[in-house]
Design a protein around this motif. Structure first.
Motif, PDB file in Angstrom:
ATOM      1  N   ASN A 152       0.890  -1.148   0.000  1.00  0.00           N
ATOM      2  CA  ASN A 152       0.000   0.000   0.000  1.00  0.00           C
ATOM      3  C   ASN A 152       0.934   1.206   0.000  1.00  0.00           C
ATOM      4  O   ASN A 152       1.313   1.702   1.053  1.00  0.00           O
ATOM      5  CB  ASN A 152      -0.896  -0.037   1.244  1.00  0.00           C
ATOM      6  CG  ASN A 152      -1.729   1.209   1.414  1.00  0.00           C
ATOM      7  OD1 ASN A 152      -1.846   1.739   2.503  1.00  0.00           O
ATOM      8  ND2 ASN A 152      -2.319   1.699   0.345  1.00  0.00           N
ATOM      9  N   PRO A 153       1.364   1.653  -1.183  1.00  0.00           N
ATOM     10  CA  PRO A 153       2.490   2.587  -1.250  1.00  0.00           C
ATOM     11  C   PRO A 153       2.106   3.993  -0.862  1.00  0.00           C
ATOM     12  O   PRO A 153       0.925   4.328  -0.745  1.00  0.00           O
ATOM     13  CB  PRO A 153       2.882   2.529  -2.735  1.00  0.00           C
ATOM     14  CG  PRO A 153       1.580   2.289  -3.421  1.00  0.00           C
ATOM     15  CD  PRO A 153       0.804   1.363  -2.502  1.00  0.00           C
ATOM     16  N   PRO A 154       3.105   4.854  -0.676  1.00  0.00           N
ATOM     17  CA  PRO A 154       2.816   6.260  -0.392  1.00  0.00           C
ATOM     18  C   PRO A 154       2.236   6.934  -1.622  1.00  0.00           C
ATOM     19  O   PRO A 154       2.684   6.715  -2.738  1.00  0.00           O
ATOM     20  CB  PRO A 154       4.186   6.832  -0.045  1.00  0.00           C
ATOM     21  CG  PRO A 154       5.145   5.947  -0.763  1.00  0.00           C
ATOM     22  CD  PRO A 154       4.540   4.582  -0.755  1.00  0.00           C
ATOM     23  N   TYR A 155       1.200   7.703  -1.419  1.00  0.00           N
ATOM     24  CA  TYR A 155       0.686   8.549  -2.485  1.00  0.00           C
ATOM     25  C   TYR A 155      -0.025   9.723  -1.837  1.00  0.00           C
ATOM     26  O   TYR A 155      -0.273   9.741  -0.646  1.00  0.00           O
ATOM     27  CB  TYR A 155      -0.250   7.796  -3.435  1.00  0.00           C
ATOM     28  CG  TYR A 155      -1.196   6.841  -2.784  1.00  0.00           C
ATOM     29  CD1 TYR A 155      -2.383   7.277  -2.203  1.00  0.00           C
ATOM     30  CD2 TYR A 155      -0.905   5.482  -2.744  1.00  0.00           C
ATOM     31  CE1 TYR A 155      -3.258   6.389  -1.616  1.00  0.00           C
ATOM     32  CE2 TYR A 155      -1.780   4.588  -2.151  1.00  0.00           C
ATOM     33  CZ  TYR A 155      -2.954   5.043  -1.594  1.00  0.00           C
ATOM     34  OH  TYR A 155      -3.824   4.163  -1.002  1.00  0.00           O
ATOM     35  N   LEU A 175      -6.665  -3.035  -6.438  1.00  0.00           N
ATOM     36  CA  LEU A 175      -5.470  -3.819  -6.136  1.00  0.00           C
ATOM     37  C   LEU A 175      -4.984  -4.375  -7.472  1.00  0.00           C
ATOM     38  O   LEU A 175      -5.596  -5.275  -8.044  1.00  0.00           O
ATOM     39  CB  LEU A 175      -5.802  -4.944  -5.156  1.00  0.00           C
ATOM     40  CG  LEU A 175      -4.638  -5.824  -4.720  1.00  0.00           C
ATOM     41  CD1 LEU A 175      -3.581  -5.015  -3.952  1.00  0.00           C
ATOM     42  CD2 LEU A 175      -5.124  -6.992  -3.856  1.00  0.00           C
ATOM     43  N   PHE A 176      -3.912  -3.776  -7.988  1.00  0.00           N
ATOM     44  CA  PHE A 176      -3.375  -4.169  -9.289  1.00  0.00           C
ATOM     45  C   PHE A 176      -2.311  -5.243  -9.118  1.00  0.00           C
ATOM     46  O   PHE A 176      -1.476  -5.163  -8.217  1.00  0.00           O
ATOM     47  CB  PHE A 176      -2.734  -2.961  -9.991  1.00  0.00           C
ATOM     48  CG  PHE A 176      -3.707  -1.929 -10.471  1.00  0.00           C
ATOM     49  CD1 PHE A 176      -4.564  -2.189 -11.532  1.00  0.00           C
ATOM     50  CD2 PHE A 176      -3.753  -0.675  -9.873  1.00  0.00           C
ATOM     51  CE1 PHE A 176      -5.465  -1.224 -11.982  1.00  0.00           C
ATOM     52  CE2 PHE A 176      -4.640   0.287 -10.311  1.00  0.00           C
ATOM     53  CZ  PHE A 176      -5.499   0.015 -11.370  1.00  0.00           C
ATOM     54  N   ARG A 177      -2.331  -6.219 -10.018  1.00  0.00           N
ATOM     55  CA  ARG A 177      -1.242  -7.205 -10.073  1.00  0.00           C
ATOM     56  C   ARG A 177      -0.403  -6.957 -11.314  1.00  0.00           C
ATOM     57  O   ARG A 177      -0.928  -6.831 -12.423  1.00  0.00           O
ATOM     58  CB  ARG A 177      -1.788  -8.632 -10.115  1.00  0.00           C
ATOM     59  CG  ARG A 177      -0.676  -9.658 -10.374  1.00  0.00           C
ATOM     60  CD  ARG A 177      -1.144 -11.077 -10.333  1.00  0.00           C
ATOM     61  NE  ARG A 177      -0.081 -11.977 -10.813  1.00  0.00           N
ATOM     62  CZ  ARG A 177       0.006 -13.270 -10.527  1.00  0.00           C
ATOM     63  NH1 ARG A 177      -0.910 -13.832  -9.765  1.00  0.00           N
ATOM     64  NH2 ARG A 177       0.982 -13.992 -11.004  1.00  0.00           N
ATOM     65  N   THR A 232      -4.092   1.097  -4.719  1.00  0.00           N
ATOM     66  CA  THR A 232      -4.042   2.523  -5.003  1.00  0.00           C
ATOM     67  C   THR A 232      -5.425   3.043  -5.392  1.00  0.00           C
ATOM     68  O   THR A 232      -6.220   2.310  -5.977  1.00  0.00           O
ATOM     69  CB  THR A 232      -3.043   2.816  -6.148  1.00  0.00           C
ATOM     70  OG1 THR A 232      -3.069   4.221  -6.459  1.00  0.00           O
ATOM     71  CG2 THR A 232      -3.399   2.039  -7.391  1.00  0.00           C
ATOM     72  N   PRO A 233      -5.722   4.310  -5.100  1.00  0.00           N
ATOM     73  CA  PRO A 233      -6.951   4.921  -5.614  1.00  0.00           C
ATOM     74  C   PRO A 233      -6.789   5.467  -7.035  1.00  0.00           C
ATOM     75  O   PRO A 233      -7.762   5.908  -7.636  1.00  0.00           O
ATOM     76  CB  PRO A 233      -7.210   6.057  -4.623  1.00  0.00           C
ATOM     77  CG  PRO A 233      -5.850   6.463  -4.194  1.00  0.00           C
ATOM     78  CD  PRO A 233      -5.026   5.200  -4.154  1.00  0.00           C
TER      79      PRO A 233
END
Length: 434
Positions: free
Chosen positions: A307-310, A403-405, A375-376
């Motif tokens: 769940n990366p920083p954005y 949720l992208f793979r 990500t949104p």
């Protein structure tokens, strides 16, 4: 509904319902759960309700449905609540709180509807036992829920108390930590199993890796907390103690390779302390370091889940020393953004090329890995010059996400160079109806 059986409703985050159905079937092998909007309905026993509280990683609560009937006015709600045998669940010496949710309800005041339920409960107790329970809006012994649609009222009693994402181990956290239930949903959606290495390069306070380590160790998520059912009249301590002891006996020492890192060394320290409280510190390897520089933590390709920083503060090309907290405390969507109108905008000066650089780094160094990224930003794949192999809709609170793979294969230097310059405006997700 057969004798001794209860109607249980387990609310969950939007998009998680199919995963929760599978989990309920694992926990209660004879159950036949049904997907509803925003949760799962299942006919089960009181013992099952306790087991679901202890073992569920995806449900937000375990509610017992006590009444469901049509209504048009507040007096209809009063009549419905008056018919419920509240006295078999709790006593007038206990405190209560009534909470209410609604979809397209014709009533003008939901607060007044909640007061109507409270009055019906109090009047029934006064008529039957000569005393009524008092209200405690902060720390009630018993929580009652009413849900109103355009023509139906449903009443529940809560068996969980604090939401189930509160596992009992998180004391150190960043500004907006990822909820444990959502981390568990990401793990379930990815299909990760403990036989595969797992790595979160933006681990923040450690939610994803700690959830994974507990799964690998077969540790029930509710082992370190209390539940509301312990204050309800049907509760028998020896029955729950047997369920608890059975869960403790099933724990194992995992052989899983689970890794986490973060640009903020402070957050790595938080992760370490949280992992110790969760009982899984020995099963996780944590290090500081920038996601744009970290090499694979092991020789065997595995699963990256992050769940990366954005949002407005991404440490672009940020080395740990240059951006001590950026990208670490931003653990989820910026909830102050206008919900339903725009997601976190990323311009050139607030991190628009972070993901392109991350994609380039992955192409060069993570061949054979799969990367799952929540990500949104619905256009993130084009920003990264990646083609996703899967996209799973998932809600982080009121924010619609994906949720992208990405299946990582070796890319040419030309492709990597192109990725470095990629950039696009994020999509505008619609708002979620509560």
């Amino acid at each position: 509904m057969s004798a001794g059986q209860l109607q249980l409703f387990l609310p969950c985050a939007g998009g998680v319902e199919p995963l929760l159905v599978a989990e309920v079937q694992r926990i209660c092998s004879d159950a036949q759960p049904h997907v509803l909007r925003g949760g799962v309905l299942v006919e089960a026993s009181w013992r099952d309700a306790m087991r679901l509280n202890l073992h569920s990683r995806l449900a937000q609560r375990v509610l017992i449905q006590l009444a469901r009937a049509p209504y048009r006015h507040e007096q209809d709600i009063y009549a419905i609540a008056s018919e419920v045998a509240w006295e078999i669940w709790f006593t007038p010496r206990q405190t209560i709180k009534v909470e209410i949710t609604a979809q397209h309800s014709p009533l003008k005041s939901l607060n007044f509807a909640a007061l109507t339920v409270k009055d019906a409960v109090a009047d029934r107790f006064r008529a039957k036992q000569g005393a009524r329970p008092s209200v405690d809006t902060h720390w009630p012994d018993v929580r009652l829920y009413a849900h109103l649609t355009n023509d139906r009222a449903t009443l529940y009693i809560d068996t969980s108390g604090e939401p189930l994402f509160k596992r009992g181990w998180r004391e150190d956290k960043g500004d907006a930590p990822l909820k444990e239930t959502l981390a568990a949903a990401m793990l379930a959606a990815s299909g990760w199993t403990p036989e595969q290495p797992l790595y979160d390069p933006c681990c923040g306070s450690g939610t994803i890796v700690i959830e994974a380590a507990q799964i690998a160790a077969n540790m029930a998520p509710g082992m370190q907390r209390k539940f509301a059912f312990e204050k309800l009249l049907p509760y028998q301590s020896h029955v729950f103690e047997a369920i608890f002891d059975q869960a403790r006996a099933a724990e194992t020492v995992p052989q899983a390779l689970i890794f986490g890192s973060d640009v903020s060394h402070r957050m790595v320290d938080f992760s370490q302390r949280n992992a110790e409280r969760a009982g899984v510190a020995a099963f996780i390897k944590l290090r500081g370091g920038d996601a744009l520089q970290r090499m694979p933590p092991c020789d065997t390709p595995g699963v990256m889940l992050l769940n990366p920083p954005y949002g407005e503060r991404i440490g672009v090309g940020g080395f740990a020393g240059n951006a001590p907290e950026r990208g670490a405390d931003r653990r989820g969507p910026p909830l102050r953004a206008p919900v339903g109108r725009e997601s976190a905008q990323m311009s050139d000066d607030d991190g628009s090329d972070f993901f392109a650089k991350l994609a380039s780094h992955w192409k060069k160094n993570y061949t054979g890995w799969s990367a799952w990224l929540l990500t949104p930003d619905l256009k993130l794949p084009s920003r990264m010059r990646f083609k996703e192999s899967r996209r799973v809709p998932m809600w982080n609170g009121p924010i619609e996400c994906r949720l992208f793979r990405f299946d990582l294969m070796a890319g040419s230097a030309r492709a990597a160079k192109a990725a470095d310059g990629a950039g696009a405006a994020p999509a505008t997700p619609p708002s979620q109806t509560p």
